[in-house]
Design an enzyme around this catalytic site. Structure first.
Site, PDB file in Angstrom:
ATOM      1  N   GLU A  93      49.238  -5.904   0.499  1.00  0.00           N
ATOM      2  CA  GLU A  93      50.008  -6.870   1.278  1.00  0.00           C
ATOM      3  C   GLU A  93      49.779  -8.290   0.805  1.00  0.00           C
ATOM      4  O   GLU A  93      48.765  -8.616   0.195  1.00  0.00           O
ATOM      5  CB  GLU A  93      49.717  -6.761   2.761  1.00  0.00           C
ATOM      6  CG  GLU A  93      48.414  -6.154   3.117  1.00  0.00           C
ATOM      7  CD  GLU A  93      48.237  -6.019   4.625  1.00  0.00           C
ATOM      8  OE1 GLU A  93      47.861  -4.931   5.027  1.00  0.00           O
ATOM      9  OE2 GLU A  93      48.436  -6.988   5.368  1.00  0.00           O
ATOM     10  N   CYS A 114      49.432 -15.881   0.201  1.00  0.00           N
ATOM     11  CA  CYS A 114      48.116 -15.261   0.157  1.00  0.00           C
ATOM     12  C   CYS A 114      48.284 -13.921  -0.555  1.00  0.00           C
ATOM     13  O   CYS A 114      49.054 -13.071  -0.095  1.00  0.00           O
ATOM     14  CB  CYS A 114      47.643 -15.073   1.601  1.00  0.00           C
ATOM     15  SG  CYS A 114      46.157 -14.105   1.755  1.00  0.00           S
ATOM     16  N   CYS A 121      38.605  -2.662  -1.090  1.00  0.00           N
ATOM     17  CA  CYS A 121      37.539  -3.578  -1.540  1.00  0.00           C
ATOM     18  C   CYS A 121      36.208  -2.834  -1.457  1.00  0.00           C
ATOM     19  O   CYS A 121      35.974  -2.079  -0.514  1.00  0.00           O
ATOM     20  CB  CYS A 121      37.509  -4.815  -0.648  1.00  0.00           C
ATOM     21  SG  CYS A 121      36.202  -5.979  -1.123  1.00  0.00           S
ATOM     22  N   CYS A 125      32.393  -5.701   3.933  1.00  0.00           N
ATOM     23  CA  CYS A 125      31.964  -6.612   4.998  1.00  0.00           C
ATOM     24  C   CYS A 125      32.331  -5.948   6.328  1.00  0.00           C
ATOM     25  O   CYS A 125      33.406  -5.349   6.458  1.00  0.00           O
ATOM     26  CB  CYS A 125      32.653  -7.963   4.857  1.00  0.00           C
ATOM     27  SG  CYS A 125      32.294  -8.707   3.264  1.00  0.00           S
ATOM     28  N   CYS A 128      35.842  -6.601   8.282  1.00  0.00           N
ATOM     29  CA  CYS A 128      37.071  -6.744   7.501  1.00  0.00           C
ATOM     30  C   CYS A 128      37.817  -5.423   7.333  1.00  0.00           C
ATOM     31  O   CYS A 128      37.215  -4.403   6.984  1.00  0.00           O
ATOM     32  CB  CYS A 128      36.716  -7.324   6.136  1.00  0.00           C
ATOM     33  SG  CYS A 128      38.114  -7.474   5.030  1.00  0.00           S
ATOM     34  N   GLY A 168      40.938  -7.341  -1.211  1.00  0.00           N
ATOM     35  CA  GLY A 168      40.147  -7.250  -2.441  1.00  0.00           C
ATOM     36  C   GLY A 168      39.266  -8.442  -2.714  1.00  0.00           C
ATOM     37  O   GLY A 168      39.398  -9.494  -2.089  1.00  0.00           O
ATOM     38  N   LEU A 224      31.658 -17.391   3.763  1.00  0.00           N
ATOM     39  CA  LEU A 224      30.230 -17.536   4.049  1.00  0.00           C
ATOM     40  C   LEU A 224      29.859 -16.740   5.310  1.00  0.00           C
ATOM     41  O   LEU A 224      29.030 -15.848   5.267  1.00  0.00           O
ATOM     42  CB  LEU A 224      29.883 -19.025   4.200  1.00  0.00           C
ATOM     43  CG  LEU A 224      28.394 -19.331   4.182  1.00  0.00           C
ATOM     44  CD1 LEU A 224      27.760 -18.956   2.856  1.00  0.00           C
ATOM     45  CD2 LEU A 224      28.140 -20.806   4.488  1.00  0.00           C
ATOM     46  N   HIS A 225      30.480 -17.094   6.405  1.00  0.00           N
ATOM     47  CA  HIS A 225      30.354 -16.349   7.667  1.00  0.00           C
ATOM     48  C   HIS A 225      28.949 -16.232   8.250  1.00  0.00           C
ATOM     49  O   HIS A 225      28.744 -15.521   9.236  1.00  0.00           O
ATOM     50  CB  HIS A 225      30.976 -14.947   7.556  1.00  0.00           C
ATOM     51  CG  HIS A 225      32.344 -14.932   6.950  1.00  0.00           C
ATOM     52  ND1 HIS A 225      33.248 -15.961   7.102  1.00  0.00           N
ATOM     53  CD2 HIS A 225      32.966 -14.024   6.155  1.00  0.00           C
ATOM     54  CE1 HIS A 225      34.355 -15.676   6.445  1.00  0.00           C
ATOM     55  NE2 HIS A 225      34.210 -14.514   5.856  1.00  0.00           N
ATOM     56  N   ASN A 299      39.825 -12.365  14.168  1.00  0.00           N
ATOM     57  CA  ASN A 299      41.002 -11.576  14.551  1.00  0.00           C
ATOM     58  C   ASN A 299      40.547 -10.148  14.769  1.00  0.00           C
ATOM     59  O   ASN A 299      39.975  -9.559  13.849  1.00  0.00           O
ATOM     60  CB  ASN A 299      42.005 -11.539  13.394  1.00  0.00           C
ATOM     61  CG  ASN A 299      42.973 -12.687  13.456  1.00  0.00           C
ATOM     62  OD1 ASN A 299      43.685 -12.862  14.429  1.00  0.00           O
ATOM     63  ND2 ASN A 299      42.980 -13.473  12.402  1.00  0.00           N
ATOM     64  N   CYS A 342      44.178  -9.828   6.259  1.00  0.00           N
ATOM     65  CA  CYS A 342      45.006  -9.009   5.395  1.00  0.00           C
ATOM     66  C   CYS A 342      44.379  -7.627   5.313  1.00  0.00           C
ATOM     67  O   CYS A 342      43.182  -7.492   5.416  1.00  0.00           O
ATOM     68  CB  CYS A 342      45.017  -9.616   3.993  1.00  0.00           C
ATOM     69  SG  CYS A 342      46.629 -10.115   3.496  1.00  0.00           S
TER      70      CYS A 342
HETATM   71  N1  SAH Z   1      37.088 -10.814  -0.871  1.00  0.00           N
HETATM   72  C1  SAH Z   1      37.368 -12.192  -0.844  1.00  0.00           C
HETATM   73  C2  SAH Z   1      38.839 -12.469  -0.724  1.00  0.00           C
HETATM   74  C3  SAH Z   1      39.444 -11.937   0.547  1.00  0.00           C
HETATM   75  S1  SAH Z   1      39.587 -13.274   1.592  1.00  0.00           S
HETATM   76  C4  SAH Z   1      36.592 -12.865   0.250  1.00  0.00           C
HETATM   77  O1  SAH Z   1      36.021 -12.168   1.069  1.00  0.00           O
HETATM   78  O2  SAH Z   1      36.526 -14.082   0.232  1.00  0.00           O
HETATM   79  C5  SAH Z   1      39.894 -12.591   3.096  1.00  0.00           C
HETATM   80  C6  SAH Z   1      39.397 -13.585   4.117  1.00  0.00           C
HETATM   81  O3  SAH Z   1      39.726 -13.101   5.414  1.00  0.00           O
HETATM   82  C7  SAH Z   1      37.883 -13.701   4.029  1.00  0.00           C
HETATM   83  O4  SAH Z   1      37.449 -15.006   4.265  1.00  0.00           O
HETATM   84  C8  SAH Z   1      37.473 -12.776   5.118  1.00  0.00           C
HETATM   85  O5  SAH Z   1      36.178 -13.025   5.484  1.00  0.00           O
HETATM   86  C9  SAH Z   1      38.531 -13.042   6.162  1.00  0.00           C
HETATM   87  N2  SAH Z   1      38.630 -11.983   7.171  1.00  0.00           N
HETATM   88  C10 SAH Z   1      38.411 -10.675   6.988  1.00  0.00           C
HETATM   89  N3  SAH Z   1      38.567 -10.026   8.151  1.00  0.00           N
HETATM   90  C11 SAH Z   1      38.889 -10.958   9.079  1.00  0.00           C
HETATM   91  C12 SAH Z   1      39.161 -10.910  10.469  1.00  0.00           C
HETATM   92  N4  SAH Z   1      39.160  -9.776  11.113  1.00  0.00           N
HETATM   93  N5  SAH Z   1      39.448 -12.074  11.104  1.00  0.00           N
HETATM   94  C13 SAH Z   1      39.491 -13.242  10.434  1.00  0.00           C
HETATM   95  N6  SAH Z   1      39.246 -13.339   9.122  1.00  0.00           N
HETATM   96  C14 SAH Z   1      38.944 -12.213   8.441  1.00  0.00           C
HETATM   97 FE1  SF4 Z   2      36.059  -7.419   0.649  1.00  0.00          FE
HETATM   98 FE2  SF4 Z   2      36.392 -10.004   1.220  1.00  0.00          FE
HETATM   99 FE3  SF4 Z   2      36.916  -8.106   3.081  1.00  0.00          FE
HETATM  100 FE4  SF4 Z   2      34.410  -8.620   2.351  1.00  0.00          FE
HETATM  101  S1  SF4 Z   2      35.826 -10.029   3.366  1.00  0.00           S
HETATM  102  S2  SF4 Z   2      35.325  -6.569   2.579  1.00  0.00           S
HETATM  103  S3  SF4 Z   2      34.629  -9.062   0.188  1.00  0.00           S
HETATM  104  S4  SF4 Z   2      38.004  -8.418   1.160  1.00  0.00           S
END
Ligand code: SAH
Ligand code: SF4
Length: 359
Positions: A93, A114, A121, A125, A128, A168, A224-225, A299, A342
């Site tokens: 997507e 985006c 991936c 995390c 995600c 990814g 970072l989170h 989210n 995403c």
């Molecule tokens: N893998 C890379 C690129 C993907 S970015 C990375 O992690 O940076 C996708 C972004 O959406 C990241 O910052 C991720 O932490 C964030 N994300 C993932 N799940 C989410 C959620 N449920 N709510 C808000 N942000 C989220």
């Molecule tokens: Fe992969 Fe980024 Fe999602 Fe972590 S936040 S699982 S690195 S897509």
């Protein structure tokens, strides 16, 4: 799948080499790139500025392939989420995000896409959707570029910004990402300003250093989170490999090579990483780096237990970072659900396919 190479995956230099091998020259590459990216030609027989002989050679070796649009969610002038099906049946997507209107109702013409860099991936995390089923495969350079070309064609919009924040981990697919960045920023390609292209990573330290070496320097965002190892270890397995201190060493190196401000992305998850002490440590680190903090209230993802903190708490966290002198943004308005995270549309589509297969 056709044996021809998708032209959307090749750089101008790559195409010039190809033509040179076929008794042509860089001129032919320039003309073809212009036809594909400037004039939206989708049939090589229409590239009239090169002779019939070269058109035939082109046709023999290359195709122009766009992914199939399976679903578009959202409408004109709002965020639109695209679900694509690739030639091997996999789903990815991408999201088209117009600038939000200003207080007087006007809006800048910023149009961000985006994009995804992998199917799934490997980094898992815990919050995600993209990492729920692990990694299926890397996207090819052409599959990365074709998301942009397909969205440009479908929406009729001029894309001004690209963020690698879809599915990814882009830096785990550096081999295909690197030429994609050349095509996106090349004046012969999609011609975006390098600073308007942002690569987001969960923190692949050696690759951050590699990205810093790129000639055509793009912007960097870090997922970072968590401001300490203790918090990051709980939610991001990547932190066991490269810890916060090592990550920040790499970020300082990137900053020393690149004038763009680094963005620190921080999702706020209730009871997990939203203590105000984290806000203070985050602010301190951001300040030293000269970075910028983007707070994202979590989210909810189907099948995951996490929740977003209350709006009041999110604001308190934001103000704590801000009051320590760091540029900070946060979006709280409703209807954001489609914006981030995403991977969710794909998840739904995969569930549907699995259910249909069972029936
Ligand atoms: N893998 C890379 C690129 C993907 S970015 C990375 O992690 O940076 C996708 C972004 O959406 C990241 O910052 C991720 O932490 C964030 N994300 C993932 N799940 C989410 C959620 N449920 N709510 C808000 N942000 C989220
Ligand atoms: Fe992969 Fe980024 Fe999602 Fe972590 S936040 S699982 S690195 S897509």
């Amino acid at each position: 799948m056709s044996a021809k190479q998708n032209i959307l995956g090749i750089t101008r230099d790559g195409l010039a080499d190809f033509f040179t091998q076929h008794r042509g020259s860089a001129f032919h590459a320039k003309e073809v790139m212009e036809a594909v990216y400037r004039n939206d030609v989708r049939d090589f027989s229409k590239v009239e500025s090169i002779t019939e002989r070269y058109r035939a050679i082109l046709n023999e070796h290359f195709s122009i392939e766009l992914p199939q649009i399976v679903k578009v969610q959202g409408s004109e002038d709002t965020t639109r989420k695209y679900l694509f099906q690739l030639s091997d049946g996999r789903y990815i997507e991408s999201v088209l995000i117009p600038a939000t209107p200003l207080e007087d109702g006007t809006r800048s013409n910023r149009m961000t896409v985006c994009v995804s860099s992998q199917v799934g991936c490997a980094y898992g995390c815990k919050f995600c959707a993209s990492g729920l089923d692990g990694l299926t495969r890397n996207l090819t350079t052409a599959e990365i570029i074709s998301q942009l070309v397909a969205i440009r064609e479908h929406s009729g919009k001029v894309i001004t910004n690209v963020v690698f924040m879809g599915m990814g981990e882009p830096l785990a697919n550096f081999k295909n990402l690197n030429p994609a960045l050349d095509i996106i920023t090349g004046h012969w390609g999609l011609h975006l300003a390098p600073r308007s292209v942002t690569v987001s990573t969960s923190g692949l330290v050696p690759m951050i250093r590699k990205l810093a070496e790129r000639e055509n320097q793009v912007s960097l965002a870090i997922s970072l989170h968590g401001a300490t190892d203790e918090v990051r270890d709980k939610i991001m397995p990547v932190n066991s490999k490269w810890q916060v201190a090592e990550l920040f060493d790499a970020l300082h190196y990137f900053a020393s090579k690149n004038k763009q401000r680094i963005t620190l992305e921080y999702i706020l998850i209730k009871g997990i990483n939203d203590e105000l002490e984290q806000a203070e440590i985050l602010a301190e680190k951001a300040k030293k780096l000269g970075g910028f903090v983007n707070l994202i209230p979590y989210n909810t993802v189907e099948g995951l237990e996490w929740e977003r903190p209350s709006d009041e708490h999110c604001k308190l966290f934001r103000d704590t970072v801000k009051n320590l002198g760091v540029m900070t943004t946060m979006r709280l308005e409703k209807g954001h659900d489609i914006d981030a995270a995403c991977g969710q549309l794909r998840l739904k589509e995969m569930k549907k396919t699995a259910e249909a297969a069972k029936a």
